[in-house]
Design a protein around this motif. Structure first.
Motif, PDB file in Angstrom:
ATOM      1  N   GLU A 188     -32.005  39.712  57.127  1.00 21.53           N
ATOM      2  CA  GLU A 188     -30.972  40.553  57.750  1.00 21.53           C
ATOM      3  C   GLU A 188     -29.572  40.044  57.455  1.00 21.53           C
ATOM      4  O   GLU A 188     -28.594  40.504  58.047  1.00 21.53           O
ATOM      5  N   ARG A 189     -29.496  39.050  56.559  1.00 19.31           N
ATOM      6  CA  ARG A 189     -28.227  38.418  56.159  1.00 19.31           C
ATOM      7  C   ARG A 189     -27.514  37.761  57.337  1.00 19.31           C
ATOM      8  O   ARG A 189     -26.295  37.765  57.439  1.00 19.31           O
ATOM      9  N   GLU A 190     -28.346  37.198  58.224  1.00 21.23           N
ATOM     10  CA  GLU A 190     -27.855  36.346  59.295  1.00 21.23           C
ATOM     11  C   GLU A 190     -28.096  34.894  58.886  1.00 21.23           C
ATOM     12  O   GLU A 190     -29.000  34.596  58.103  1.00 21.23           O
ATOM     13  N   VAL A 191     -27.283  33.989  59.432  1.00 23.41           N
ATOM     14  CA  VAL A 191     -27.439  32.577  59.093  1.00 23.41           C
ATOM     15  C   VAL A 191     -28.847  32.112  59.441  1.00 23.41           C
ATOM     16  O   VAL A 191     -29.350  32.363  60.555  1.00 23.41           O
ATOM     17  N   MET A 192     -29.497  31.467  58.477  1.00 22.48           N
ATOM     18  CA  MET A 192     -30.874  31.032  58.677  1.00 22.48           C
ATOM     19  C   MET A 192     -30.941  29.977  59.770  1.00 22.48           C
ATOM     20  O   MET A 192     -30.218  28.971  59.729  1.00 22.48           O
ATOM     21  N   SER A 193     -31.797  30.198  60.757  1.00 29.84           N
ATOM     22  CA  SER A 193     -31.993  29.263  61.858  1.00 29.84           C
ATOM     23  C   SER A 193     -33.391  28.672  61.777  1.00 29.84           C
ATOM     24  O   SER A 193     -34.263  29.169  61.049  1.00 29.84           O
ATOM     25  N   VAL A 194     -33.606  27.620  62.566  1.00 24.88           N
ATOM     26  CA  VAL A 194     -34.930  27.000  62.598  1.00 24.88           C
ATOM     27  C   VAL A 194     -35.970  27.997  63.121  1.00 24.88           C
ATOM     28  O   VAL A 194     -37.101  28.060  62.623  1.00 24.88           O
ATOM     29  N   GLU A 195     -35.589  28.778  64.137  1.00 23.48           N
ATOM     30  CA  GLU A 195     -36.500  29.762  64.696  1.00 23.48           C
ATOM     31  C   GLU A 195     -36.888  30.808  63.662  1.00 23.48           C
ATOM     32  O   GLU A 195     -38.047  31.244  63.598  1.00 23.48           O
ATOM     33  N   ARG A 196     -35.918  31.211  62.833  1.00 23.43           N
ATOM     34  CA  ARG A 196     -36.206  32.215  61.801  1.00 23.43           C
ATOM     35  C   ARG A 196     -37.147  31.645  60.750  1.00 23.43           C
ATOM     36  O   ARG A 196     -38.022  32.357  60.246  1.00 23.43           O
ATOM     37  N   VAL A 197     -37.001  30.370  60.422  1.00 22.04           N
ATOM     38  CA  VAL A 197     -37.909  29.741  59.467  1.00 22.04           C
ATOM     39  C   VAL A 197     -39.327  29.733  60.028  1.00 22.04           C
ATOM     40  O   VAL A 197     -40.302  29.988  59.303  1.00 22.04           O
ATOM     41  N   ARG A 198     -39.462  29.451  61.322  1.00 19.74           N
ATOM     42  CA  ARG A 198     -40.780  29.465  61.950  1.00 19.74           C
ATOM     43  C   ARG A 198     -41.396  30.861  61.906  1.00 19.74           C
ATOM     44  O   ARG A 198     -42.606  31.007  61.704  1.00 19.74           O
ATOM     45  N   GLN A 199     -40.566  31.873  62.094  1.00 19.54           N
ATOM     46  CA  GLN A 199     -41.072  33.236  62.009  1.00 19.54           C
ATOM     47  C   GLN A 199     -41.581  33.548  60.607  1.00 19.54           C
ATOM     48  O   GLN A 199     -42.614  34.220  60.439  1.00 19.54           O
ATOM     49  N   TYR A 200     -40.855  33.050  59.598  1.00 18.71           N
ATOM     50  CA  TYR A 200     -41.329  33.248  58.228  1.00 18.71           C
ATOM     51  C   TYR A 200     -42.679  32.554  58.016  1.00 18.71           C
ATOM     52  O   TYR A 200     -43.571  33.086  57.345  1.00 18.71           O
ATOM     53  N   VAL A 201     -42.814  31.349  58.577  1.00 18.15           N
ATOM     54  CA  VAL A 201     -44.068  30.612  58.430  1.00 18.15           C
ATOM     55  C   VAL A 201     -45.229  31.386  59.053  1.00 18.15           C
ATOM     56  O   VAL A 201     -46.312  31.499  58.477  1.00 18.15           O
ATOM     57  N   GLU A 202     -45.003  31.927  60.257  1.00 15.77           N
ATOM     58  CA  GLU A 202     -46.050  32.709  60.923  1.00 15.77           C
ATOM     59  C   GLU A 202     -46.364  33.977  60.118  1.00 15.77           C
ATOM     60  O   GLU A 202     -47.523  34.399  60.042  1.00 15.77           O
ATOM     61  N   GLN A 203     -45.356  34.559  59.508  1.00 13.50           N
ATOM     62  CA  GLN A 203     -45.564  35.744  58.685  1.00 13.50           C
ATOM     63  C   GLN A 203     -46.455  35.413  57.492  1.00 13.50           C
ATOM     64  O   GLN A 203     -47.360  36.167  57.145  1.00 13.50           O
ATOM     65  N   VAL A 204     -46.186  34.267  56.867  1.00 12.82           N
ATOM     66  CA  VAL A 204     -46.997  33.854  55.721  1.00 12.82           C
ATOM     67  C   VAL A 204     -48.421  33.542  56.150  1.00 12.82           C
ATOM     68  O   VAL A 204     -49.393  33.891  55.482  1.00 12.82           O
ATOM     69  N   ARG A 205     -48.575  32.866  57.296  1.00 13.21           N
ATOM     70  CA  ARG A 205     -49.912  32.527  57.794  1.00 13.21           C
ATOM     71  C   ARG A 205     -50.739  33.781  58.083  1.00 13.21           C
ATOM     72  O   ARG A 205     -51.958  33.792  57.884  1.00 13.21           O
ATOM     73  N   ALA A 206     -50.095  34.820  58.582  1.00  6.75           N
ATOM     74  CA  ALA A 206     -50.810  36.054  58.891  1.00  6.75           C
ATOM     75  C   ALA A 206     -51.473  36.631  57.650  1.00  6.75           C
ATOM     76  O   ALA A 206     -52.526  37.280  57.734  1.00  6.75           O
ATOM     77  N   PHE A 207     -50.882  36.421  56.478  1.00  3.97           N
ATOM     78  CA  PHE A 207     -51.446  36.932  55.235  1.00  3.97           C
ATOM     79  C   PHE A 207     -52.333  35.924  54.540  1.00  3.97           C
ATOM     80  O   PHE A 207     -52.994  36.253  53.559  1.00  3.97           O
ATOM     81  N   SER A 208     -52.350  34.705  55.044  1.00  2.00           N
ATOM     82  CA  SER A 208     -53.172  33.667  54.424  1.00  2.00           C
ATOM     83  C   SER A 208     -54.509  33.521  55.125  1.00  2.00           C
ATOM     84  O   SER A 208     -55.401  32.834  54.620  1.00  2.00           O
ATOM     85  N   ALA A 209     -54.672  34.153  56.317  1.00  2.00           N
ATOM     86  CA  ALA A 209     -55.911  34.009  57.079  1.00  2.00           C
ATOM     87  C   ALA A 209     -57.053  34.753  56.405  1.00  2.00           C
ATOM     88  O   ALA A 209     -56.845  35.793  55.798  1.00  2.00           O
TER      89      ALA A 209
END
Length: 255
Positions: free
Chosen positions: A234-255
């Motif tokens: 969304e072109r917002e400054v990357m935060s730690v919480e946003r990185v965690r959301q990306y990780v969960e997004q990737v995990r959802a497709f890796s299961a």
């Protein structure tokens, strides 16, 4: 002569009327007398007397209860008391064969529902944007991406393959943040842009979390190289919480 005839008729009428009265009184007393024998009574018909006797004998004998067959009562014929507990109708017994067929049908439905569905493709996007008024020079960007293992493609993008030598499936790509989104490899000395973008398609080949870690690491190195800001999709400054959301997004497709 006429006078005598008239008196004769009167006398005969009196005698007849008197006889009828006497006969009527005698008949009444006869019926009321308990000593009157059966043979002296006047019955309408002999068959009627026999039927009456038979009916009397039937009444004297105990009868079996008569059950009248009838259809089941309709709903409108039943009156329920709201305070009276009702008995739930018992479920009809299912034959074993029918029961097994039902189980087979349920199992087939469950197996159909359990068939894995192909996930809808998704993307992880990370932007690297220069501060306002500054740009990335192509002459400096090309060696930086080559050092990170990117290989230039015919489509005009820089791809990061599973094999650092440029072999195997593509893990993620680096594109120009602005139109047309591609790079002109032959004119990198004259090229400049205010930002680039890294994106990976989900699901990806290989280890999705490892690929995301590589993408995030490459974004930080490029940002450090040019003094740029790392932004999310969304072109917002990357935060730690946003990185965690990306990780969960990737995990959802890796299961």
């Amino acid at each position: 002569m006429a006078e005598q005839l008239r008196w004769v008729l009167i006398i005969i009428s009196v005698i007849v009327i008197g006889g009828l009265l006497v006969h009527g009184l005698w008949s009444v007393r006869k019926k009321e007398s308990p000593d009157t024998s059966v043979n002296e009574r006047v019955e309408p018909l002999q068959e009627s007397q026999t039927a009456s006797s038979h009916s009397y004998s039937q009444k004297a004998e105990p009868k079996e209860p008569v059950i009248n067959e009838r259809d089941e009562p309709q709903l409108g014929e039943l009156n329920f008391d709201a305070n009276e507990p009702q008995i739930e109708p018992s479920a009809p017994e299912v034959p074993i064969e029918d029961d097994l067929s039902v189980v087979d049908d349920l199992e087939s439905v469950e197996q159909t529902n359990e068939q894995p569905k192909e996930p809808v493709p998704d993307f992880v996007i990370v932007h690297i944007q220069m501060p306002e008024g500054l740009t990335m020079q192509g002459s400096k960007l090309l060696p930086a991406v080559n050092t990170l293992g990117f290989k230039y493609s015919e489509e005009g993008f820089f791809n990061r393959h599973l094999d650092p030598a440029g072999q195997g499936p593509v893990l993620f790509r680096l594109v120009n943040m602005y139109n047309p989104g591609t790079f002109d490899i032959d004119n990198m000395e004259q090229f400049s842009t205010a930002g680039v973008s890294l994106f990976m398609t989900l699901p990806c080949d290989g280890d999705g979390l490892a690929a995301f870690n590589m993408l995030h690491s490459a974004a930080k190195k490029i940002a450090d190289e040019f003094g740029a800001h790392i932004l999310d999709a969304e072109r917002e400054v990357m935060s730690v919480e946003r990185v965690r959301q990306y990780v969960e997004q990737v995990r959802a497709f890796s299961a």
